[in-house]
Design a protein around this motif. Structure first.
Motif, PDB file in Angstrom:
ATOM      1  N   GLY A  26      14.321  70.948  -5.365  1.00 54.24           N
ATOM      2  CA  GLY A  26      14.703  70.439  -6.878  1.00 54.24           C
ATOM      3  C   GLY A  26      14.054  71.218  -7.934  1.00 54.24           C
ATOM      4  N   ILE A  27      12.882  71.972  -7.695  1.00 52.84           N
ATOM      5  CA  ILE A  27      12.086  72.575  -8.805  1.00 52.84           C
ATOM      6  C   ILE A  27      13.072  73.672  -9.228  1.00 52.84           C
ATOM      7  CG2 ILE A  27      10.036  73.852  -9.077  1.00 52.84           C
ATOM      8  CD1 ILE A  27       8.634  71.937  -7.556  1.00 52.84           C
ATOM      9  N   THR A  28      13.153  73.712 -10.426  1.00 50.75           N
ATOM     10  CA  THR A  28      13.956  74.874 -11.043  1.00 50.75           C
ATOM     11  C   THR A  28      13.194  75.952 -11.684  1.00 50.75           C
ATOM     12  OG1 THR A  28      14.380  73.712 -13.341  1.00 50.75           O
ATOM     13  CG2 THR A  28      16.026  73.311 -11.456  1.00 50.75           C
TER      14      THR A  28
ATOM     15  N   ASP B  76      11.881  74.913  -0.464  1.00 53.10           N
ATOM     16  CA  ASP B  76      12.072  73.444  -0.463  1.00 53.10           C
ATOM     17  C   ASP B  76      11.017  72.757   0.016  1.00 53.10           C
ATOM     18  OD1 ASP B  76      14.267  74.050  -2.005  1.00 53.10           O
ATOM     19  OD2 ASP B  76      15.663  73.807  -0.423  1.00 53.10           O
TER      20      ASP B  76
ATOM     21  N   ASN C  58      16.685  66.033  -9.729  1.00 56.51           N
ATOM     22  CA  ASN C  58      16.374  65.170  -8.522  1.00 56.51           C
ATOM     23  C   ASN C  58      17.776  64.833  -7.917  1.00 56.51           C
ATOM     24  OD1 ASN C  58      17.979  63.420 -10.187  1.00 56.51           O
ATOM     25  ND2 ASN C  58      16.085  62.007 -10.588  1.00 56.51           N
TER      26      ASN C  58
ATOM     27  N   THR D 208       9.228  70.262  -2.059  1.00 53.35           N
ATOM     28  CA  THR D 208       9.296  70.918  -3.486  1.00 53.35           C
ATOM     29  C   THR D 208      10.751  71.342  -3.792  1.00 53.35           C
ATOM     30  OG1 THR D 208       9.018  73.237  -2.510  1.00 53.35           O
ATOM     31  CG2 THR D 208       6.797  72.065  -3.053  1.00 53.35           C
TER      32      THR D 208
ATOM     33  N   LYS E 128      12.299  69.929 -12.919  1.00 57.47           N
ATOM     34  CA  LYS E 128      12.704  69.607 -11.759  1.00 57.47           C
ATOM     35  C   LYS E 128      14.046  68.813 -11.728  1.00 57.47           C
ATOM     36  CE  LYS E 128      11.219  67.113  -7.474  1.00 57.47           C
ATOM     37  NZ  LYS E 128      10.282  66.474  -6.721  1.00 57.47           N
TER      38      LYS E 128
END
Length: 260
Positions: free
Chosen positions: A124-126, A111, A167, A122, A165
């Motif tokens: 929320g990046i999936t 994160d 949010n 970073t 991503k």
């Protein structure tokens, strides 16, 4: 009726252009070996493109006016009337089939990660998918007036990333990031018996020079540009070409004996 008439006029105008000019229109590339006078006719044909061809669909590909034409003009000035200039240009771009490699998944970063002297968020990046493309878009060989042979090679290494991503409100977003590195190489093969010397000053930091002595000494200058503009590409190639000439004195490249 009007469309058909317009097409016939455009096709007639294109058929009257230089054959290599037509190749740029139809195939976004060219391949040819001509003498300087013949290349001058090609450049003159390109100068009248906007007046002869009106549709954007048949516009000249990128790097034609900003890279290809300036290099042709400069190289032809350093060639004798009997010298041959060979060019192979593929200006279709790095996204065509055969230039792009398979995509792969990149591990998602934590994160909060360190970048430079600070941190970047970073969260929320999936997922991150990454693909690479290799685009060797230009090769030139010129027989110069001083009996040396100059070769230019330009290629782009392109990294494409697709970042998914989410949010804080649960909204999904996708970003595309592209990083382009241009690899430029200029090689000058001297005539047999040519005398070389060590330049008094070092080349720019982004340039690497290598000399291979022998019956015909070979000097290679290589450099990398990241995110370079089109108008800076020709200048960088000419700078690398000038670097290969710093290793010989003016008039010192005339062969001492019969060249082979």
């Amino acid at each position: 009726m009007v469309t058909a008439m317009f097409w016939r006029k455009q096709r007639s105008a294109i058929d009257a252009l230089h054959p290599l000019h037509q190749s740029l229109i139809w195939h976004k590339g060219l391949s040819g070996s001509l003498r300087p006078a013949d290349w001058a006719q090609f450049v003159a044909s390109l100068a009248g493109h906007s007046a002869a061809v009106r549709r954007r669909k048949w516009s000249l590909p990128g790097r034609t006016a900003t890279v290809l034409v300036p290099l042709i003009r400069v190289l032809c000035e350093d060639m004798g009337p009997g010298g041959v200039l060979s060019i192979n240009a593929d200006l279709r771009g790095p996204t065509v089939q055969g230039k792009v490699g398979p995509a792969r998944q990149v591990p998602v970063p934590p994160d909060r990660m360190r970048q430079g002297r600070g941190f970047v968020k970073t969260a929320g990046i999936t997922s991150i998918s990454e693909s690479w493309a290799y685009d060797p878009w230009l090769w030139i060989r010129a027989e110069l007036r001083d009996k040396s042979v100059l070769e230019v090679a330009a290629a782009d290494r392109v990294r494409n990333r697709r970042i998914s991503k989410v949010n804080a409100r649960g909204k999904h977003k996708t970003k595309h990031k592209t990083k382009v590195t241009s690899v430029l190489t200029v090689t000058r093969r001297l005539p047999a018996g040519a005398v070389t010397h060590q330049p008094a000053t070092r080349p720019p930091r982004w340039v690497r020079v290598k000399m291979r002595p022998g019956h015909r000494t070979v000097i290679t200058a290589r450099g990398k540009l990241r995110g370079a503009r089109e108008d800076a590409m020709a200048e960088a190639i000419l700078m690398l070409s000038a670097e290969t000439f710093r290793w010989t004195r003016p008039g010192a490249t005339q062969p001492m004996g019969r060249a082979t």
